[in-house]
Each structure stands twice: as structure tokens, then as C-alpha cells.
Enzyme design. Structure first.
Site, PDB file in Angstrom:
ATOM      1  N   PHE A  29      34.745  39.484  36.439  1.00  0.00           N
ATOM      2  CA  PHE A  29      36.022  40.177  36.380  1.00  0.00           C
ATOM      3  C   PHE A  29      36.550  40.126  34.955  1.00  0.00           C
ATOM      4  CE2 PHE A  29      36.666  35.759  37.442  1.00  0.00           C
ATOM      5  CZ  PHE A  29      37.766  35.353  36.707  1.00  0.00           C
ATOM      6  N   GLY A  30      37.671  40.780  34.724  1.00  0.00           N
ATOM      7  CA  GLY A  30      38.278  40.753  33.398  1.00  0.00           C
ATOM      8  C   GLY A  30      37.366  41.352  32.338  1.00  0.00           C
ATOM      9  N   TYR A  31      37.223  40.627  31.237  1.00  0.00           N
ATOM     10  CA  TYR A  31      36.413  41.099  30.109  1.00  0.00           C
ATOM     11  C   TYR A  31      34.936  40.746  30.241  1.00  0.00           C
ATOM     12  CZ  TYR A  31      40.940  41.764  27.752  1.00  0.00           C
ATOM     13  OH  TYR A  31      42.208  42.171  27.402  1.00  0.00           O
ATOM     14  N   ASP A  32      34.520  40.208  31.375  1.00  0.00           N
ATOM     15  CA  ASP A  32      33.138  39.747  31.549  1.00  0.00           C
ATOM     16  C   ASP A  32      32.075  40.767  31.145  1.00  0.00           C
ATOM     17  OD1 ASP A  32      34.103  37.332  32.394  1.00  0.00           O
ATOM     18  OD2 ASP A  32      33.423  37.509  34.470  1.00  0.00           O
ATOM     19  N   ASP A  87      45.544  29.615  32.341  1.00  0.00           N
ATOM     20  CA  ASP A  87      45.645  30.853  31.583  1.00  0.00           C
ATOM     21  C   ASP A  87      44.436  30.917  30.665  1.00  0.00           C
ATOM     22  OD1 ASP A  87      46.788  33.302  31.020  1.00  0.00           O
ATOM     23  OD2 ASP A  87      48.039  32.547  29.410  1.00  0.00           O
ATOM     24  N   ARG A 123      35.876  28.901  31.402  1.00  0.00           N
ATOM     25  CA  ARG A 123      36.437  28.353  32.637  1.00  0.00           C
ATOM     26  C   ARG A 123      35.500  27.315  33.240  1.00  0.00           C
ATOM     27  NH1 ARG A 123      37.714  32.671  34.782  1.00  0.00           N
ATOM     28  NH2 ARG A 123      39.893  32.659  34.200  1.00  0.00           N
ATOM     29  N   LYS A 158      38.518  34.311  40.719  1.00  0.00           N
ATOM     30  CA  LYS A 158      38.813  33.063  40.024  1.00  0.00           C
ATOM     31  C   LYS A 158      38.776  31.882  41.002  1.00  0.00           C
ATOM     32  CE  LYS A 158      42.179  33.183  37.062  1.00  0.00           C
ATOM     33  NZ  LYS A 158      43.553  33.227  36.512  1.00  0.00           N
ATOM     34  N   GLU A 175      54.946  35.398  32.990  1.00  0.00           N
ATOM     35  CA  GLU A 175      54.185  34.644  31.987  1.00  0.00           C
ATOM     36  C   GLU A 175      54.616  35.094  30.592  1.00  0.00           C
ATOM     37  OE1 GLU A 175      49.936  34.455  32.844  1.00  0.00           O
ATOM     38  OE2 GLU A 175      50.381  35.123  34.879  1.00  0.00           O
TER      39      GLU A 175
END
Length: 198
Positions: free
Chosen positions: A152-155, A71, A181, A13, A42
Site C-alpha cells: 500500500f502507499g508508496y510501496d 506515523d 515498519r 498495516k 495529524e
């Protein structure tokens, strides 16, 4: 040179943010460099709320700088907007990307409506404690399986609208041109250019 502290330890990120803001007179550093042990729960029920919790906590430790909290949520139409604000901890354990993706793909099995969108919310505190809110949005669909090994993540399971490739098949520059983003970062860059950080 102005300093921007990112309320995150996610190196991917931070790299995306540095790429999007390159050329500005900004020293961009991650949370680990100023508050290694800071942990923020969070527990807000909105993306903005969680971003603000992180930014506000870090701004008290790193005063007189710009502090950015963010977020992001993935909202799937067929799942009534889930995982939404719980995207990072959808499978129960925070930031377990593999389990989050596996759970989502399992819940999408047999569903023909695979429409989804990503939303990113930035909360930025300036050196005087003034708060700004910047957002970014990206429509797309959920893939049938993971494709690509970048990001990363759900990419690997998100295919942006108008494309046949997932975010995980794109390099940082291409992704930043169209992603949620990336769109929020365009607004952030415009903020700094207006602020006079050139």
C-alpha cells in the site's frame, strides 16, 4: 492474554503488525473495534508528534491496554526531504495513495538522484500510561514507474537498498524483514518479549 489496540483503520498495516508479532500472547485489534468514530487531526510537524496524537487519543478510550500509534514518512533527497511528514496527504487529500504516487513521480521526472528513505515511528502506551518510542528506517530509491500490486502507499515506487524489486513485489514476510515498519516491528516485538508477553 494482553490486548494491543492499533490506532489505525488501515487493514494492510494491521495485517503487517499481526504478522510481525505472531506467536506472542497478544490480542491485536484495530481502532475500528473500539473507537469507530474517533478522528485524530495529524497536525504535528514530526512523525513522532503525529504518532503520539493518535496513540494518546485512543488510550483515553481504551484504557488498561497497550495502544500503538504510528506515523511513517518517505523522505526524498532531491526534493529536500519531501514529502516527509506530509507523506499520507502529499497530494492534498489524506490517504489518497494514487494521487500521492502520481504527484511524487511527476516531481521526480528528469531527476537522476532518486535516493530516498522511509522512516516509521511507533509511540506505544502501556496499560499504566507509560510511553515508549520505537523507530525503523529503510534506505532505497524511487522507481521510474509503479511496479507490483501488493502492499500500500508508496510501496510500488520504492525500491529498497540492495534489491531490484519494489516493496509492492514482495510478500508480507519478505517486506517485514527489511522495511522501515518491519524494523520498527522488530523493536516492538523485542519490547513485548522483554515485557514478558510470550
Amino acid at each position: 492474554m494482553k490486548k494491543l489496540v492499533i490506532a489505525s483503520r488501515n487493514e494492510n498495516k494491521i495485517l503487517e503488525i499481526k504478522e510481525a508479532l505472531s506467536g506472542l500472547s497478544l490480542e491485536i485489534i484495530g481502532q475500528s473495534e473500539v473507537a469507530k468514530d474517533l478522528e485524530v487531526i495529524e497536525d504535528a510537524d514530526t512523525l513522532e508528534g503525529n504518532a503520539d496524537l493518535k496513540a494518546k487519543a485512543l488510550s483515553t478510550i481504551s484504557p488498561n491496554t497497550f495502544v500503538l500509534g504510528d506515523d511513517t514518512g518517505l523522505f526524498v533527497k532531491a526534493l529536500d526531504g519531501a514529502p516527509g511528514v506530509l507523506s499520507a496527504r502529499y497530494a492534498g487529500q489524506a490517504h489518497n495513495d494514487e494521487k500521492n504516487k502520481m504527484k511524487l513521480l511527476k516531481e521526480m521526472e528528469g531527476l537522476s538522484n532518486r535516493q530516498a528513505y522511509f522512516e516509521t515511528v511507533f509511540v506505544l502506551y502501556d496499560p499504566f500510561g507509560q510511553k515508549s518510542i520505537l523507530t525503523g528506517h529503510c534506505n532505497g530509491t524511487i522507481a521510474l514507474e509503479e511496479v507490483g500490486d501488493s502492499g500500500f502507499g508508496y510501496d510500488p515506487i520504492f525500491i529498497p537498498e540492495g534489491y531490484s524489486t519494489s516493496f509492492a513485489e514482495m510478500d508480507i514476510k519478505e517486506k517485514n524483514q527489511i522495511s522501515h515498519r518491519g524494523n520498527a516491528l522488530k523493536a516492538l516485538r523485542q519490547y513485548f518479549e522483554t515485557y514478558g508477553v510470550l
